[in-house]
Design an enzyme around this catalytic site. Sequence first.
Site, PDB file in Angstrom:
ATOM      1  CE  LYS A  85      -2.069   1.148   0.825  1.00  0.00           C
ATOM      2  NZ  LYS A  85      -2.357  -0.196   0.076  1.00  0.00           N
ATOM      3  CB  CYS A 174      11.055   6.678  -1.922  1.00  0.00           C
ATOM      4  SG  CYS A 174       9.673   6.031  -2.771  1.00  0.00           S
ATOM      5  CG  MET A 175      10.058   7.916  -6.036  1.00  0.00           C
ATOM      6  SD  MET A 175       9.632   6.125  -6.430  1.00  0.00           S
ATOM      7  CE  MET A 175       9.974   6.337  -8.071  1.00  0.00           C
ATOM      8  CG  MET A 359      10.682   1.083  -2.708  1.00  0.00           C
ATOM      9  SD  MET A 359      11.498   2.427  -3.311  1.00  0.00           S
ATOM     10  CE  MET A 359      10.621   3.233  -4.391  1.00  0.00           C
ATOM     11  N   GLY A 396       5.988   5.350  -5.585  1.00  0.00           N
ATOM     12  CA  GLY A 396       5.476   4.963  -3.949  1.00  0.00           C
ATOM     13  C   GLY A 396       4.840   5.892  -3.589  1.00  0.00           C
ATOM     14  CD  GLN A 397       6.535   9.250   0.077  1.00  0.00           C
ATOM     15  OE1 GLN A 397       6.201   9.825   1.098  1.00  0.00           O
ATOM     16  NE2 GLN A 397       7.878   9.414  -0.272  1.00  0.00           N
TER      17      GLN A 397
HETATM   18  N1  LIG Z   1      12.918  -0.414   6.592  1.00  0.00           N
HETATM   19  C1  LIG Z   1      12.525   0.357   5.660  1.00  0.00           C
HETATM   20  N2  LIG Z   1      12.359   1.772   5.811  1.00  0.00           N
HETATM   21  C2  LIG Z   1      12.073   2.472   4.618  1.00  0.00           C
HETATM   22  C3  LIG Z   1      11.733   1.943   3.386  1.00  0.00           C
HETATM   23  C4  LIG Z   1      11.681   0.314   3.318  1.00  0.00           C
HETATM   24  O1  LIG Z   1      11.398  -0.430   2.200  1.00  0.00           O
HETATM   25  N3  LIG Z   1      12.075  -0.282   4.190  1.00  0.00           N
HETATM   26  N4  LIG Z   1      11.117   2.476   2.384  1.00  0.00           N
HETATM   27  C5  LIG Z   1      11.460   4.002   2.587  1.00  0.00           C
HETATM   28  C6  LIG Z   1      10.473   4.961   1.633  1.00  0.00           C
HETATM   29  S1  LIG Z   1      10.242   4.080  -0.031  1.00  0.00           S
HETATM   30  C7  LIG Z   1       9.716   5.634   1.993  1.00  0.00           C
HETATM   31  S2  LIG Z   1       8.726   6.542   0.926  1.00  0.00           S
HETATM   32  C8  LIG Z   1       9.698   6.253   3.421  1.00  0.00           C
HETATM   33  C9  LIG Z   1       8.370   6.626   3.884  1.00  0.00           C
HETATM   34  O2  LIG Z   1       8.623   7.006   5.405  1.00  0.00           O
HETATM   35  P1  LIG Z   1       7.739   8.286   6.091  1.00  0.00           P
HETATM   36  O3  LIG Z   1       7.572   9.187   5.465  1.00  0.00           O
HETATM   37  O4  LIG Z   1       8.605   8.546   7.311  1.00  0.00           O
HETATM   38  O5  LIG Z   1       6.571   7.178   6.439  1.00  0.00           O
HETATM   39  P2  LIG Z   1       4.872   7.710   6.654  1.00  0.00           P
HETATM   40  O6  LIG Z   1       4.449   6.683   7.558  1.00  0.00           O
HETATM   41  O7  LIG Z   1       4.448   7.697   5.225  1.00  0.00           O
HETATM   42  O8  LIG Z   1       5.054   9.230   7.336  1.00  0.00           O
HETATM   43  C10 LIG Z   1       4.308  10.373   7.021  1.00  0.00           C
HETATM   44  C11 LIG Z   1       3.790  10.897   8.194  1.00  0.00           C
HETATM   45  O9  LIG Z   1       3.144  11.994   7.933  1.00  0.00           O
HETATM   46  C12 LIG Z   1       2.099  12.391   8.892  1.00  0.00           C
HETATM   47  N5  LIG Z   1       0.850  12.935   8.202  1.00  0.00           N
HETATM   48  C13 LIG Z   1      -0.114  12.595   7.268  1.00  0.00           C
HETATM   49  N6  LIG Z   1      -0.660  13.493   6.623  1.00  0.00           N
HETATM   50  C14 LIG Z   1      -0.021  14.720   7.004  1.00  0.00           C
HETATM   51  C15 LIG Z   1      -0.344  16.008   6.400  1.00  0.00           C
HETATM   52  O10 LIG Z   1      -0.939  16.475   6.026  1.00  0.00           O
HETATM   53  N7  LIG Z   1       0.660  16.856   7.292  1.00  0.00           N
HETATM   54  C16 LIG Z   1       1.649  16.567   8.208  1.00  0.00           C
HETATM   55  N8  LIG Z   1       2.472  17.481   8.811  1.00  0.00           N
HETATM   56  N9  LIG Z   1       1.773  15.163   8.513  1.00  0.00           N
HETATM   57  C17 LIG Z   1       1.092  14.359   7.903  1.00  0.00           C
HETATM   58  C18 LIG Z   1       1.641  10.491   9.128  1.00  0.00           C
HETATM   59  O11 LIG Z   1       0.909  10.595  10.379  1.00  0.00           O
HETATM   60  C19 LIG Z   1       3.253  10.206   9.105  1.00  0.00           C
HETATM   61  O12 LIG Z   1       3.555  10.131  10.489  1.00  0.00           O
HETATM   62  O13 LIG Z   1      10.135   5.127   4.310  1.00  0.00           O
HETATM   63  C20 LIG Z   1      11.600   4.684   3.887  1.00  0.00           C
HETATM   64  N10 LIG Z   1      11.940   3.758   4.885  1.00  0.00           N
HETATM   65  N1  LIG Z   2       0.302  -1.166   0.969  1.00  0.00           N
HETATM   66  C1  LIG Z   2       1.258  -0.425   0.682  1.00  0.00           C
HETATM   67  N2  LIG Z   2       1.420   0.010  -0.610  1.00  0.00           N
HETATM   68  C2  LIG Z   2       2.354   1.078  -0.865  1.00  0.00           C
HETATM   69  C3  LIG Z   2       3.100   1.550   0.279  1.00  0.00           C
HETATM   70  C4  LIG Z   2       2.827   1.108   1.615  1.00  0.00           C
HETATM   71  O1  LIG Z   2       3.454   1.604   2.664  1.00  0.00           O
HETATM   72  N3  LIG Z   2       1.950  -0.003   1.830  1.00  0.00           N
HETATM   73  N4  LIG Z   2       4.031   2.326   0.086  1.00  0.00           N
HETATM   74  C5  LIG Z   2       4.357   2.933  -1.313  1.00  0.00           C
HETATM   75  C6  LIG Z   2       5.865   3.164  -1.433  1.00  0.00           C
HETATM   76  S1  LIG Z   2       6.141   4.869  -0.967  1.00  0.00           S
HETATM   77  C7  LIG Z   2       6.538   2.453  -2.086  1.00  0.00           C
HETATM   78  S2  LIG Z   2       8.034   3.168  -2.272  1.00  0.00           S
HETATM   79  C8  LIG Z   2       6.102   1.446  -2.911  1.00  0.00           C
HETATM   80  C9  LIG Z   2       7.146   0.056  -2.623  1.00  0.00           C
HETATM   81  O2  LIG Z   2       6.688  -0.943  -3.448  1.00  0.00           O
HETATM   82  P1  LIG Z   2       7.545  -2.142  -3.788  1.00  0.00           P
HETATM   83  O3  LIG Z   2       9.088  -2.025  -3.934  1.00  0.00           O
HETATM   84  O4  LIG Z   2       6.880  -3.193  -4.739  1.00  0.00           O
HETATM   85  O5  LIG Z   2       7.475  -2.935  -2.129  1.00  0.00           O
HETATM   86  P2  LIG Z   2       8.523  -3.447  -0.898  1.00  0.00           P
HETATM   87  O6  LIG Z   2       7.904  -4.053   0.120  1.00  0.00           O
HETATM   88  O7  LIG Z   2       9.147  -2.174  -0.328  1.00  0.00           O
HETATM   89  O8  LIG Z   2       9.605  -4.207  -1.794  1.00  0.00           O
HETATM   90  C10 LIG Z   2       9.862  -5.544  -1.581  1.00  0.00           C
HETATM   91  C11 LIG Z   2      10.552  -6.229  -2.748  1.00  0.00           C
HETATM   92  O9  LIG Z   2      11.845  -5.853  -2.932  1.00  0.00           O
HETATM   93  C12 LIG Z   2      12.440  -6.750  -3.802  1.00  0.00           C
HETATM   94  N5  LIG Z   2      13.896  -7.095  -3.599  1.00  0.00           N
HETATM   95  C13 LIG Z   2      14.586  -7.275  -2.615  1.00  0.00           C
HETATM   96  N6  LIG Z   2      15.648  -7.331  -3.009  1.00  0.00           N
HETATM   97  C14 LIG Z   2      15.940  -7.032  -4.164  1.00  0.00           C
HETATM   98  C15 LIG Z   2      16.899  -6.824  -5.291  1.00  0.00           C
HETATM   99  O10 LIG Z   2      18.184  -7.030  -5.035  1.00  0.00           O
HETATM  100  N7  LIG Z   2      16.887  -6.785  -6.586  1.00  0.00           N
HETATM  101  C16 LIG Z   2      15.302  -6.524  -6.819  1.00  0.00           C
HETATM  102  N8  LIG Z   2      15.154  -6.076  -8.026  1.00  0.00           N
HETATM  103  N9  LIG Z   2      14.495  -6.617  -5.981  1.00  0.00           N
HETATM  104  C17 LIG Z   2      14.799  -6.820  -4.728  1.00  0.00           C
HETATM  105  C18 LIG Z   2      11.613  -8.293  -3.214  1.00  0.00           C
HETATM  106  O11 LIG Z   2      11.341  -8.722  -4.304  1.00  0.00           O
HETATM  107  C19 LIG Z   2      10.538  -7.694  -2.537  1.00  0.00           C
HETATM  108  O12 LIG Z   2       9.309  -8.338  -2.559  1.00  0.00           O
HETATM  109  O13 LIG Z   2       4.892   1.097  -2.350  1.00  0.00           O
HETATM  110  C20 LIG Z   2       4.021   2.022  -2.513  1.00  0.00           C
HETATM  111  N10 LIG Z   2       2.371   1.293  -1.913  1.00  0.00           N
HETATM  112  S1  SF4 Z   3      -3.918   5.141  -4.529  1.00  0.00           S
HETATM  113 FE1  SF4 Z   3      -2.906   3.422  -3.835  1.00  0.00          FE
HETATM  114  S2  SF4 Z   3      -3.514   3.068  -1.636  1.00  0.00           S
HETATM  115 FE2  SF4 Z   3      -5.145   4.452  -2.772  1.00  0.00          FE
HETATM  116  S3  SF4 Z   3      -6.842   3.303  -3.558  1.00  0.00           S
HETATM  117 FE3  SF4 Z   3      -5.446   3.503  -5.003  1.00  0.00          FE
HETATM  118  S4  SF4 Z   3      -3.821   1.620  -5.067  1.00  0.00           S
HETATM  119 FE4  SF4 Z   3      -4.963   1.852  -3.029  1.00  0.00          FE
HETATM  120 MO   LIG Z   4       8.646   5.225  -0.919  1.00  0.00          MO
END
Ligand SMILES: Nc1nc2c(c(=O)[nH]1)N[C@H]1C(S)=C(S)[C@@H](COP(=O)(O)OP(=O)(O)OC[C@H]3O[C@@H](n4cnc5c(=O)[nH]c(N)nc54)[C@H](O)[C@@H]3O)O[C@H]1N2
Ligand SMILES: Nc1nc2c(c(=O)[nH]1)N[C@H]1C(S)=C(S)[C@@H](COP(=O)(O)OP(=O)(O)OC[C@H]3O[C@@H](n4cnc5c(=O)[nH]c(N)nc54)[C@H](O)[C@@H]3O)O[C@H]1N2
Ligand code: SF4
Ligand SMILES: [Mo]
Length: 773
Positions: A85, A174-175, A359, A396-397
């Site tokens: 990425k 998320c956090m 997460m 995460g972010q």
């Molecule tokens: N099913 C499911 N849903 C989840 C989660 C999950 O594990 N499972 N995880 C949750 C978690 S941990 C997170 S962090 C959230 C993330 O969820 P979101 O924050 O809704 O997802 P993103 O795709 O990061 O959205 C960021 C948006 O900002 C836009 N963007 C990029 N740069 C800029 C900028 O500088 N300004 C503006 N205005 N826009 C910009 C991008 O195009 C994108 O549409 O999702 C949550 N939802």
């Molecule tokens: N490539 C990529 N990297 C990312 C992101 C992305 O969108 N793409 N997003 C970023 C963000 S905002 C976040 S929040 C992180 C998320 O990073 P992670 O939390 O590592 O990833 P997820 O895919 O959300 O989580 C999936 C995992 O949740 C675990 N799980 C399911 N149920 C349970 C439970 O009951 N207990 C426990 N302990 N574990 C369980 C499973 O083992 C599963 O593999 O990634 C960050 N990095």
């Molecule tokens: S900050 Fe995360 S997404 Fe960006 S290069 Fe490093 S590991 Fe990859």
């Molecule tokens: Mo997140």
Amino acid sequence: MDVSRRDFIKASAAAAAFAAVGGKSLNPLKPGAAEAAEGGVTWGKAPCRFCGTGCGVLVGVRDGKVVAIKGDPQAPVNKGLNCVKGYFLSKVLNGKDRLTTPLIRKDGKLTPASWDEAMTLIASKFKESIAKYGPDSVAIYGSGQWTIFEGYAASKLFKGGIGTNNIEVNARLCMASAVTGFMTTFASDEPMGCYDDLDLGDTYFLWGANMAECHPILFSRLLTNRLNNPEVKIIDFATRRTRTSLMADRYIKFKPQTDLALLNAIAYVIIRDGLHDEAFIKEHVVFKKGKENIGYGLEDKFKFADEPKGITFEEYRDSLKAYTPEKVAALSGVPAETIVEMAHLYADKKRKVTTLWTMGFNQHTRGTWVNNLAYNVHLLTGKICRPGENPMSLTGQPSACGTTREVGTFTHRLPADMVVANPEHREKTAKIWGIDPKKIPAKPTYNATEMFRALDRGDIKVIWSQVTNPFQSLPNLNRYRKGARKGEGRFVIVSDMYPTRSTEQADVVLPSASWVEKEGMFGNAERRTHQWFKMVDAPGEAKDDLWQTMELARRLGHGSLFPYQHPQREIWEEYRKFGEGQGKDLAPYDAYVESRGLRWPVVNGQETRYRYVEGYDPYVKAGEGVKFYKNKPDHYRAVIWARPYEPAPEQPDQHYPFWLCTGRVLEHWHTGTMTGRVPELKRAYPEAVCEMHPDDAKKLGIKQGDQVRVSSRRGSIQLAADLNGRGKAEHGNVFVAFFDENKLINELCLDAYCPISGEPDYKKCAVKVEKAR
Ligand SMILES: Nc1nc2c(c(=O)[nH]1)N[C@H]1C(S)=C(S)[C@@H](COP(=O)(O)OP(=O)(O)OC[C@H]3O[C@@H](n4cnc5c(=O)[nH]c(N)nc54)[C@H](O)[C@@H]3O)O[C@H]1N2
Ligand SMILES: Nc1nc2c(c(=O)[nH]1)N[C@H]1C(S)=C(S)[C@@H](COP(=O)(O)OP(=O)(O)OC[C@H]3O[C@@H](n4cnc5c(=O)[nH]c(N)nc54)[C@H](O)[C@@H]3O)O[C@H]1N2
Ligand code: SF4
Ligand SMILES: [Mo]
């Protein structure tokens, strides 16, 4: 050209001149932020805009466009390495369908408009709603991808100008549980350790963190440690077999939600077998029990019960009797002897232990508790605050820490761990903001889920989202998508760089500048704050979110809150006042311009690798050893919490027999709006699939690649089955990633949340799977 882009070009020119006079090894730090021009390409430093790892990248600019990206060899986080990425960041900015002009919905259709028209309309909607229904009828929903300045300005406008606590962020999804975990155990948010722990430890316990795909650069640091030190062990406790499990020394599968019981069982064995560190406990720990609030937000009200209270070590020990290895084996599916073995590994005096989670813990209806339980084990064994031995919450972010947590852009929070409920905190904030303290309401309003419920009910009329895509990423999505389009005065504003599933729900869409199209700062998971300059202009008329917020402020008569010439620099110097002397000290702006980030507290120009410990943390005096100095009410001790196991509110049954877990894949970022526009990443992982176990599939007559219908009580989608894919589901479990805008898995997710943190559980709900006809 604005000031920040001029600064970048000046810095680049200085670097070029430095190279021209024979500066041999180019030091891009000194001149400001940029390396010399190479083949017409000018290089500048920035943190990657994706995950919370916070890798440093060098951004190559030619003819006003980002044309190349390389890993920054001087960045201590990644030392020149990126993940896929990171390497494609330039293409993320240059997608063909960037939004270039504001859009206003006219006769049901989004129609191009001028900025003046759009902002006039937005301001009039805000004014009308505030006049008719009061300040709590308007809201802003932001992001851990907000720059620090953007989050700060939004909080100042909403809390300090409009006078509402209706500000929330996607970091609540998320956090939030990590925050409440830190606050309840240590009374200060964010980790004591840092990424150096990945290089220095002996045993690593991962609890459902898929680091190989979600924190790939940190995972490769960990693997390098093991390569150099064959004694290093990685234990992957998880509910699903991932690329992380493949690389781990042990993969220990457990049933969803039973991590609560497992961590209690590990604590039970540690005490039963006398492996705890009595001296550390005596000096640094107090014990408490309490469920605090109950109710998962499935009703629209919080219920309060069982206030926390102090208990003795013996009472805590007795509370663990419900968690013998045998009992927990039956519940979790982890053999009793494995539990005992893992407890001994945690407590092994010769080994430094680091625990990592993301997460799996946080998105949990008992997310706060399970964070507490992870700390318990480190506190019982005294393995905390020293290099290589720490509980390390992965973020995460890119700026969930720097912006949402440190600036405090949640309904209940203010900067530097302060809260609106505390009159002294409001007073201090008002003083720095130059406003009447009465302006900031004392009561928090809504967490993220509740904010969209309030929109659904019509209690919130006007909502503005920035840098987030809620109408794809919220749980129980059907409810909130419908709620937004109910009319009756509801007005939705979305700032984004691309058309998304949220912009299609909007009344006004604002085209936004992203990443190096603006000047910014992010704070990563190890307390490291990064700065970068604007390097290119945004396409068309796109403008940055900070400008958008300040423009609304001006039009609402709150312009005096933002009296800045160079907003970023001046906001930083104002914001810095909050953390000074509070254990959250930040350096002057230029220190960040000249470095690859600094870890707070930064005192006398020195960053801090380890908190709460003598020799590293400037707040701990010589001879004090470890001191949890933020927890004054508990006499500078950390809290070991007795927290019970509790089943998930929705579990598989005869009608919906599978657990659904949702999450991520390496190539895509969240809702896929950015990575989906990079052809290489899109080709590598084109659409979401349903991971399931081959035995389960066989029983249902499903073969690899068959279309299946996955349904919960809330929604239903169709997608291809993946029986032996990258991630391998355990029996009775399925997994679907949420990046695919054409397969909205979030329609199925349950919107129950941890009652203490307000964070929803995207990892568990009940679904059925059928072969699609
Ligand atoms: N099913 C499911 N849903 C989840 C989660 C999950 O594990 N499972 N995880 C949750 C978690 S941990 C997170 S962090 C959230 C993330 O969820 P979101 O924050 O809704 O997802 P993103 O795709 O990061 O959205 C960021 C948006 O900002 C836009 N963007 C990029 N740069 C800029 C900028 O500088 N300004 C503006 N205005 N826009 C910009 C991008 O195009 C994108 O549409 O999702 C949550 N939802
Ligand atoms: N490539 C990529 N990297 C990312 C992101 C992305 O969108 N793409 N997003 C970023 C963000 S905002 C976040 S929040 C992180 C998320 O990073 P992670 O939390 O590592 O990833 P997820 O895919 O959300 O989580 C999936 C995992 O949740 C675990 N799980 C399911 N149920 C349970 C439970 O009951 N207990 C426990 N302990 N574990 C369980 C499973 O083992 C599963 O593999 O990634 C960050 N990095
Ligand atoms: S900050 Fe995360 S997404 Fe960006 S290069 Fe490093 S590991 Fe990859
Ligand atoms: Mo997140």
